[in-house]
Write a protein that holds these residues in place. Structure first.
Motif, PDB file in Angstrom:
ATOM      1  N   ASP A 124      33.685  23.160   1.012  1.00 41.96           N
ATOM      2  CA  ASP A 124      33.524  23.554   2.419  1.00 41.96           C
ATOM      3  C   ASP A 124      33.294  25.054   2.592  1.00 41.96           C
ATOM      4  OD1 ASP A 124      33.852  20.986   3.462  1.00 41.96           O
ATOM      5  OD2 ASP A 124      36.025  21.127   3.331  1.00 41.96           O
ATOM      6  N   SER A 125      33.210  25.804   1.510  1.00 37.62           N
ATOM      7  CA  SER A 125      33.128  27.260   1.634  1.00 37.62           C
ATOM      8  C   SER A 125      31.833  27.722   2.285  1.00 37.62           C
ATOM      9  CB  SER A 125      33.282  27.919   0.262  1.00 37.62           C
ATOM     10  OG  SER A 125      32.225  27.527  -0.600  1.00 37.62           O
ATOM     11  N   ASP A 126      30.787  26.895   2.226  1.00 38.92           N
ATOM     12  CA  ASP A 126      29.503  27.290   2.802  1.00 38.92           C
ATOM     13  C   ASP A 126      29.291  26.719   4.194  1.00 38.92           C
ATOM     14  OD1 ASP A 126      29.291  24.675   2.027  1.00 38.92           O
ATOM     15  OD2 ASP A 126      27.279  24.855   1.165  1.00 38.92           O
ATOM     16  N   ARG A 127      30.363  26.217   4.798  1.00 44.91           N
ATOM     17  CA  ARG A 127      30.251  25.628   6.140  1.00 44.91           C
ATOM     18  C   ARG A 127      30.971  26.479   7.178  1.00 44.91           C
ATOM     19  NH1 ARG A 127      31.630  19.331   5.793  1.00 44.91           N
ATOM     20  NH2 ARG A 127      30.513  19.358   7.786  1.00 44.91           N
ATOM     21  N   CYS A 128      30.480  26.422   8.408  1.00 45.09           N
ATOM     22  CA  CYS A 128      31.093  27.157   9.513  1.00 45.09           C
ATOM     23  C   CYS A 128      32.394  26.468   9.922  1.00 45.09           C
ATOM     24  CB  CYS A 128      30.136  27.209  10.703  1.00 45.09           C
ATOM     25  SG  CYS A 128      28.598  28.092  10.355  1.00 45.09           S
ATOM     26  N   PRO A 129      33.291  27.185  10.634  1.00 44.51           N
ATOM     27  CA  PRO A 129      34.542  26.554  11.052  1.00 44.51           C
ATOM     28  C   PRO A 129      34.293  25.391  12.002  1.00 44.51           C
ATOM     29  CG  PRO A 129      34.245  28.684  12.129  1.00 44.51           C
ATOM     30  CD  PRO A 129      33.177  28.576  11.084  1.00 44.51           C
ATOM     31  N   ARG A 130      35.181  24.433  11.973  1.00 46.99           N
ATOM     32  CA  ARG A 130      35.051  23.315  12.907  1.00 46.99           C
ATOM     33  C   ARG A 130      35.581  23.695  14.281  1.00 46.99           C
ATOM     34  NH1 ARG A 130      39.712  20.731  14.097  1.00 46.99           N
ATOM     35  NH2 ARG A 130      41.508  20.897  12.694  1.00 46.99           N
ATOM     36  N   LEU A 131      36.376  24.769  14.330  1.00 53.05           N
ATOM     37  CA  LEU A 131      36.979  25.188  15.600  1.00 53.05           C
ATOM     38  C   LEU A 131      37.298  26.676  15.540  1.00 53.05           C
ATOM     39  CD1 LEU A 131      38.292  24.303  18.359  1.00 53.05           C
ATOM     40  CD2 LEU A 131      40.428  24.054  17.079  1.00 53.05           C
ATOM     41  N   ALA A 165      40.425  30.722  13.521  1.00 51.24           N
ATOM     42  CA  ALA A 165      39.319  29.880  13.050  1.00 51.24           C
ATOM     43  C   ALA A 165      39.902  28.806  12.136  1.00 51.24           C
ATOM     44  CB  ALA A 165      38.290  30.707  12.306  1.00 51.24           C
ATOM     45  N   VAL A 166      39.598  27.552  12.437  1.00 46.30           N
ATOM     46  CA  VAL A 166      40.082  26.431  11.626  1.00 46.30           C
ATOM     47  C   VAL A 166      38.896  25.867  10.855  1.00 46.30           C
ATOM     48  CG1 VAL A 166      41.266  24.208  11.632  1.00 46.30           C
ATOM     49  CG2 VAL A 166      41.806  25.915  13.398  1.00 46.30           C
ATOM     50  N   TYR A 167      39.016  25.883   9.532  1.00 44.95           N
ATOM     51  CA  TYR A 167      37.914  25.412   8.694  1.00 44.95           C
ATOM     52  C   TYR A 167      38.090  23.937   8.355  1.00 44.95           C
ATOM     53  CZ  TYR A 167      36.600  30.249   8.596  1.00 44.95           C
ATOM     54  OH  TYR A 167      36.216  31.493   9.002  1.00 44.95           O
ATOM     55  N   ARG A 168      37.064  23.357   7.762  1.00 42.62           N
ATOM     56  CA  ARG A 168      37.042  21.920   7.562  1.00 42.62           C
ATOM     57  C   ARG A 168      38.041  21.447   6.517  1.00 42.62           C
ATOM     58  NH1 ARG A 168      32.487  20.302  10.468  1.00 42.62           N
ATOM     59  NH2 ARG A 168      31.288  22.123  11.117  1.00 42.62           N
ATOM     60  N   ASP A 169      38.525  22.392   5.685  1.00 40.62           N
ATOM     61  CA  ASP A 169      39.602  22.058   4.753  1.00 40.62           C
ATOM     62  C   ASP A 169      40.969  22.310   5.379  1.00 40.62           C
ATOM     63  OD1 ASP A 169      39.677  24.791   4.867  1.00 40.62           O
ATOM     64  OD2 ASP A 169      39.302  25.132   2.738  1.00 40.62           O
ATOM     65  N   GLU A 170      40.969  22.633   6.697  1.00 42.36           N
ATOM     66  CA  GLU A 170      42.160  22.854   7.521  1.00 42.36           C
ATOM     67  C   GLU A 170      42.819  24.213   7.293  1.00 42.36           C
ATOM     68  OE1 GLU A 170      42.851  21.020  10.102  1.00 42.36           O
ATOM     69  OE2 GLU A 170      41.170  19.766   9.514  1.00 42.36           O
ATOM     70  N   GLU A 171      42.268  25.048   6.406  1.00 42.67           N
ATOM     71  CA  GLU A 171      42.803  26.406   6.286  1.00 42.67           C
ATOM     72  C   GLU A 171      42.415  27.189   7.531  1.00 42.67           C
ATOM     73  OE1 GLU A 171      43.200  30.038   3.067  1.00 42.67           O
ATOM     74  OE2 GLU A 171      41.478  28.688   2.917  1.00 42.67           O
ATOM     75  N   ARG A 213      31.974  31.816  14.607  1.00 38.21           N
ATOM     76  CA  ARG A 213      31.395  30.480  14.817  1.00 38.21           C
ATOM     77  C   ARG A 213      30.077  30.314  14.068  1.00 38.21           C
ATOM     78  NH1 ARG A 213      33.536  31.495  20.234  1.00 38.21           N
ATOM     79  NH2 ARG A 213      35.217  29.998  20.620  1.00 38.21           N
ATOM     80  N   LEU A 214      29.389  31.432  13.798  1.00 31.29           N
ATOM     81  CA  LEU A 214      28.072  31.385  13.168  1.00 31.29           C
ATOM     82  C   LEU A 214      28.107  31.619  11.657  1.00 31.29           C
ATOM     83  CD1 LEU A 214      26.135  33.484  15.835  1.00 31.29           C
ATOM     84  CD2 LEU A 214      26.051  30.999  15.544  1.00 31.29           C
ATOM     85  N   LEU A 215      29.273  32.001  11.137  1.00 34.03           N
ATOM     86  CA  LEU A 215      29.379  32.360   9.726  1.00 34.03           C
ATOM     87  C   LEU A 215      30.092  31.283   8.926  1.00 34.03           C
ATOM     88  CD1 LEU A 215      30.389  36.118  10.004  1.00 34.03           C
ATOM     89  CD2 LEU A 215      28.256  35.237   9.038  1.00 34.03           C
ATOM     90  N   SER A 216      29.654  31.095   7.697  1.00 32.79           N
ATOM     91  CA  SER A 216      30.360  30.178   6.807  1.00 32.79           C
ATOM     92  C   SER A 216      31.721  30.764   6.448  1.00 32.79           C
ATOM     93  CB  SER A 216      29.549  29.958   5.529  1.00 32.79           C
ATOM     94  OG  SER A 216      29.511  31.150   4.765  1.00 32.79           O
ATOM     95  N   LYS A 217      32.576  29.930   5.924  1.00 34.71           N
ATOM     96  CA  LYS A 217      33.905  30.393   5.523  1.00 34.71           C
ATOM     97  C   LYS A 217      33.801  31.500   4.477  1.00 34.71           C
ATOM     98  CE  LYS A 217      38.326  28.818   3.616  1.00 34.71           C
ATOM     99  NZ  LYS A 217      39.098  27.667   3.088  1.00 34.71           N
ATOM    100  N   SER A 218      32.948  31.310   3.480  1.00 33.49           N
ATOM    101  CA  SER A 218      32.826  32.318   2.429  1.00 33.49           C
ATOM    102  C   SER A 218      32.310  33.641   2.989  1.00 33.49           C
ATOM    103  CB  SER A 218      31.904  31.821   1.305  1.00 33.49           C
ATOM    104  OG  SER A 218      30.610  31.560   1.795  1.00 33.49           O
ATOM    105  N   ALA A 219      31.364  33.588   3.928  1.00 34.96           N
ATOM    106  CA  ALA A 219      30.824  34.809   4.525  1.00 34.96           C
ATOM    107  C   ALA A 219      31.888  35.533   5.337  1.00 34.96           C
ATOM    108  CB  ALA A 219      29.623  34.479   5.405  1.00 34.96           C
ATOM    109  N   ALA A 220      32.675  34.794   6.108  1.00 37.32           N
ATOM    110  CA  ALA A 220      33.741  35.405   6.908  1.00 37.32           C
ATOM    111  C   ALA A 220      34.794  36.034   6.011  1.00 37.32           C
ATOM    112  CB  ALA A 220      34.373  34.359   7.818  1.00 37.32           C
TER     113      ALA A 220
END
Length: 263
Positions: free
Chosen positions: A106-113, A135-141, A86-93
């Motif tokens: 969206d790679s530098d953003r945390c998951p939306r869910l 983890a669901v990211y903002r690009d839905e991946e 929840r605290l990590l961006s997509k790229s970091a995870a």
């Protein structure tokens, strides 16, 4: 206070120890003291390096709150890992799990869910299942993680085959990994990539160190605390005064000497 070699020998002398045995005991204790002092010096240097790179040494944080940090089983470990995601961006995870990704907006953003126990239609044969972490990211991946605390060959991973069929049938874009404590050439993730906990936690440290200026201070402290909890529970590492663990020493040495590898 530390016990001096002579004090131990004096204590044992009434038990009719011969002088040669007492000399041997004195020598062994003195040698251990030298070794322990050397290890403590190494630990101090490594902790100082952690303080410079991370602000603090993660293994020391949970030790302060032992009663609050009891992680009893895979479910509790999954809860801690979910909080980290929840605290990590997509790229970091993705970097921490050694997953390649297309860098997008969206790679530098945390998951939306981030969900625990996400239900799916298949798991074991003729049974439905639940995904440990999704983890669901903002690009839905989606990033799907199956958490195991044992060796891959001794873990129940066959159900991943059913999970994979369920995910494929849903049409969602996803990456799936299974975290394990060791694997062999014959190990199979049944559709999930196998990741070793030790390597993943070392990469988590690297991601936090490299993203120092980009991660808010409160999130960074929380991440370091959670990393320390997992290192203590999953890897069995300890970093406490006068308690030198070779595994911990080697782990910290690997982190501080493997910059490009873990960052």
């Amino acid at each position: 206070m530390p016990v001096e070699p002579a004090e131990v020998a004096d204590f044992l002398s009434p038990f009719r120890m011969t002088e040669s045995i007492l000399d041997g005991i004195r020598t062994l204790i003195a040698a251990y003291r030298v070794l322990e002092e050397g290890w403590n010096e190494q630990f101090e240097r490594l902790v100082e390096q952690s303080n410079k790179r991370l602000d603090c040494e993660p293994l020391l944080l949970p030790a302060t709150f032992t009663n609050l940090c009891a992680i009893e089983n895979e479910n509790a470990v999954s809860d801690v890992l979910a909080e980290m995601l929840r605290l990590l961006s997509k790229s970091a995870a993705f970097q921490s799990l050694d997953l390649t990704m297309n860098l997008g907006g969206d790679s530098d953003r945390c998951p939306r869910l981030v969900e625990r126990e996400w239900p799916v239609t298949e798991g074991h044969p003729n049974q439905s299942g639940r995904l440990d972490i999704t983890a669901v990211y903002r690009d839905e991946e989606r990033l799907v993680i199956e958490v195991k605390l044992g060796h891959a060959d001794k873990s129940d991973l066959a159900k991943n085959e059913g999970y994979t069929r369920s995910l494929n049938a849903s049409g969602v874009q996803y990456r799936a990994v299974a975290l394990v404590r060791g694997q062999s050439e014959a190990s199979c993730g049944y559709g999930f990539a196998l990741c070793d906990w030790r390597e993943v936690l070392l990469r988590f440290r690297g991601v936090i160190a490299r993203g120092y200026d980009d991660i808010p201070a409160h999130s960074r402290l929380a991440l370091l605390f959670l990393v320390g909890m997992l290192e203590r529970r999953v890897l069995g590492l300890r970093l406490e005064k006068r308690l030198a663990h070779r595994d911990t020493l080697e782990y910290l040495q690997e982190f501080h000497s493997g910059g490009t590898r873990h960052e």
